[in-house]
Design an enzyme around this catalytic site. Sequence first.
Site, short mmCIF file in Angstrom:
data_model
loop_
_atom_site.label_atom_id
_atom_site.label_comp_id
_atom_site.label_asym_id
_atom_site.label_seq_id
_atom_site.Cartn_x
_atom_site.Cartn_y
_atom_site.Cartn_z
N THR A 190 34.73 39.65 45.95
CA THR A 190 35.35 38.39 46.34
C THR A 190 36.53 38.63 47.28
O THR A 190 37.16 39.69 47.27
CB THR A 190 35.81 37.59 45.12
OG1 THR A 190 36.81 38.32 44.41
CG2 THR A 190 34.64 37.32 44.18
N SER A 214 36.79 41.59 41.89
CA SER A 214 37.45 40.32 42.13
C SER A 214 38.55 40.42 43.18
O SER A 214 38.74 41.46 43.81
CB SER A 214 37.99 39.77 40.81
OG SER A 214 38.29 38.40 40.92
N HIS A 215 39.28 39.32 43.35
CA HIS A 215 40.24 39.14 44.43
C HIS A 215 41.37 40.17 44.43
O HIS A 215 41.88 40.55 43.40
CB HIS A 215 40.85 37.73 44.37
CG HIS A 215 41.53 37.45 43.07
ND1 HIS A 215 40.86 37.05 41.95
CD2 HIS A 215 42.84 37.51 42.71
CE1 HIS A 215 41.71 36.87 40.96
NE2 HIS A 215 42.93 37.15 41.39
N ASN A 216 41.74 40.61 45.62
CA ASN A 216 42.91 41.46 45.85
C ASN A 216 42.80 42.83 45.20
O ASN A 216 43.81 43.53 45.05
CB ASN A 216 44.20 40.79 45.36
CG ASN A 216 44.41 39.40 45.92
OD1 ASN A 216 43.84 39.05 46.95
ND2 ASN A 216 45.21 38.60 45.25
#
Length: 296
Positions: A190, A214-216
């Site tokens: 993501t 997932s994000h970051n």
Amino acid sequence: MYKLSEMEWNGLGKVYRDGEFEYFGLLNYTNAPGYILSFYGNTAFKGHLNNEKIKCVICTEELAHTLPAHIEGIVISENPLFCFWQMHNLYGKSEKYQFKTEIGSGAKISDKAYISPNGVVIGKNAVIEEFVSIKEGTRIGDNVIVRSGSVLGQDCFIVSRNEGEIYLSSLYGGVKIGSNVYIGSNSVITRGTIEWFDTYIDNGVKIDANCCISHNVFVGKNSMICDGVLISGDCHIGEEVWMSPGVRTTNSITVGDNVNLMLGTIARKDIEDNMVAVGEQIYRRDIYNAIRRMKK
């Protein structure tokens, strides 16, 4: 540069003390490229207020008098989290991905794959199989293989509540994939939440099928991620890390270099370099090897 008094708050908050900032970000984002606007609604995160990158904060009225001196701008809101993400949705997007997609020489892309027409870079000799989806904001290095069904640059699950309703937030970061990376079938990576903060997979990383990153998240060089691994948002995974099938992490943890996360591990806290995690237990590598020898 944004100025609080010049923004349309739409009843979500009221400017208590004016200030300026350059980017949106969370309290613990010390790597921001400039001054940030963040939110503060829970004293459990008070320690993060020492981040010198924070110049403006959205907070409740009762917390407004507890902020450190380096925070110049204050917005009062009954729901700082919701207010922050709604303002991010309105103001947080840049034009950085508004370029025509670039595909390097020798790349083999299935005609059944979806590649965004804008904001994507695919390096030389990449292999993109059928039913892969590559969204705007994704940059892929040379010699990368993406197996069928994987999705790169998908929005992740960032939500906030207001008056009983649940709202999804818009995400404006990207995904950066290094060179010589392998991504197995049906895996999802993501995009970063904030315009300046990408999810990053470094050179030589190998990711098996059915994984979710997932994000970051940052994954260091030559790490190996086996089938079904879930890495939650804002995690930093070091170099030469081995993550066995089905490993899980909570969000915002750091896993050091040369760490093994064995079958069934749930990583809930930071893990130092050269450790072995089994279940929820963490061992020095020499102690773990000694225990294994004893069991034999």
